[in-house]
Design a protein around this motif. Sequence first.
Motif, PDB file in Angstrom:
ATOM      1  N   UNK A  32     -60.018  -8.325   5.958  1.00 38.89           N
ATOM      2  CA  UNK A  32     -58.572  -8.511   6.052  1.00 38.89           C
ATOM      3  C   UNK A  32     -58.214  -9.013   7.447  1.00 38.89           C
ATOM      4  N   UNK A  33     -57.503 -10.144   7.487  1.00 39.50           N
ATOM      5  CA  UNK A  33     -57.035 -10.683   8.761  1.00 39.50           C
ATOM      6  C   UNK A  33     -55.549 -11.006   8.629  1.00 39.50           C
ATOM      7  N   UNK A  34     -54.966 -11.524   9.688  1.00 40.13           N
ATOM      8  CA  UNK A  34     -53.535 -11.833   9.660  1.00 40.13           C
ATOM      9  C   UNK A  34     -53.227 -12.973  10.614  1.00 40.13           C
ATOM     10  N   UNK A  35     -52.068 -13.582  10.400  1.00 35.45           N
ATOM     11  CA  UNK A  35     -51.570 -14.644  11.281  1.00 35.45           C
ATOM     12  C   UNK A  35     -50.401 -14.057  12.055  1.00 35.45           C
ATOM     13  N   UNK A  36     -50.511 -13.994  13.354  1.00 32.18           N
ATOM     14  CA  UNK A  36     -49.492 -13.327  14.150  1.00 32.18           C
ATOM     15  C   UNK A  36     -48.235 -14.171  14.343  1.00 32.18           C
ATOM     16  N   UNK A  37     -48.335 -15.496  14.112  1.00 32.09           N
ATOM     17  CA  UNK A  37     -47.164 -16.350  14.215  1.00 32.09           C
ATOM     18  C   UNK A  37     -46.370 -16.341  12.910  1.00 32.09           C
ATOM     19  N   UNK A  38     -45.098 -16.711  12.987  1.00 31.31           N
ATOM     20  CA  UNK A  38     -44.253 -16.794  11.798  1.00 31.31           C
ATOM     21  C   UNK A  38     -44.773 -17.871  10.853  1.00 31.31           C
ATOM     22  N   UNK A  39     -44.836 -17.558   9.560  1.00 30.26           N
ATOM     23  CA  UNK A  39     -45.312 -18.493   8.538  1.00 30.26           C
ATOM     24  C   UNK A  39     -44.251 -18.616   7.449  1.00 30.26           C
ATOM     25  N   UNK A  40     -43.806 -19.836   7.226  1.00 27.07           N
ATOM     26  CA  UNK A  40     -42.819 -20.140   6.190  1.00 27.07           C
ATOM     27  C   UNK A  40     -43.566 -20.510   4.913  1.00 27.07           C
ATOM     28  N   UNK A  41     -43.344 -19.760   3.832  1.00 25.41           N
ATOM     29  CA  UNK A  41     -44.048 -20.017   2.571  1.00 25.41           C
ATOM     30  C   UNK A  41     -43.709 -21.377   1.984  1.00 25.41           C
ATOM     31  N   UNK A  42     -42.566 -21.945   2.373  1.00 23.50           N
ATOM     32  CA  UNK A  42     -42.178 -23.268   1.875  1.00 23.50           C
ATOM     33  C   UNK A  42     -42.780 -24.390   2.705  1.00 23.50           C
TER      34      UNK A  42
END
Length: 310
Positions: free
Chosen positions: A140-150
């Motif tokens: 399990x990892x993550x992206x610390x920056x904001x990610x827009x699903x669109x």
Amino acid sequence: MAPLIPRLHLFEVADQPWFPDFLRGYMQAALTAAWTTHIPLLQTSSPAAIVSRILSTQLSSSRVRDYVFIDFCAGGGGPTPQIEKHLNRAISSSPASTNSASTPSYAAAAVAPPPVQFILTDLHPHVELWSAAAAASSNLTYVKESVDAARAPTDLIASHKRSGKKVFRLFNLAFHHFDDTLARRILKNTVETSDGFGIFELQDRSWAGFFSCCLFGLGTLALAPYYAYLWGSPLALVFTYLIPILPAVLVFDGWMSSLRTRTPEEVVALLKDCGAEGGEEEIAKWEVKSGRETFMWPVGRVHWFIATRK
């Protein structure tokens, strides 16, 4: 059967900017508990375990390894860390993952395929909570920056494509939050950049869906002392019993979520009308499946919708 109530995109209290962040945190924790809790005798399994089984079954225990799963609306983490654990445990013990009894154990270990990877992302990242979840699992990892699903970051998708993986997007108790315009944009981006997606909800526009929200409120009242102790936050008891904001908002927002939740047919209609490059020919390349599974009789159900590129 089609719901008697049309879909209504009403507001949810916890979505409002004026709702206190600390109360929103309690609500996210309560929703995570709803996904991950398994009460023997009352529940066949937790909803998170059911989602992992649905993914393993619908994608098959062999094909599921072809994907990397990206949660595009992870919130505080939600069920995804538990889905990862259940799914990898299930496929590691499946017949396709083991050799015959005559094969030496050291050889079996040498050819054992790697576990499935999961990634947490959100428009509003919860890095502190995600880092704790990621520390408990190497898958399990993550992206610390904001990610827009669109508008999924190109590098996020491309990096996994280059490694030979397919991208599967997860929307756990999230897709009902999008109005039709945003939902089409998200589906368009998904079709153009990914290889599959799954929508999982705990409610729908039926009497059972509305009643399950009431039971959730009662469950909050019953289990608040346990979770307040688990979270190390006695303040949660104040806003559960003395000032019962948490159970009231959880039930109200649950009803609003029920009214917002789409049927599989409504999701398909949005998919066909999302404006993806290639038009109808591109949409025809996707296989769609849907269903529901009961985790607590008679009203606790996981409603699922899975689409994969053929």
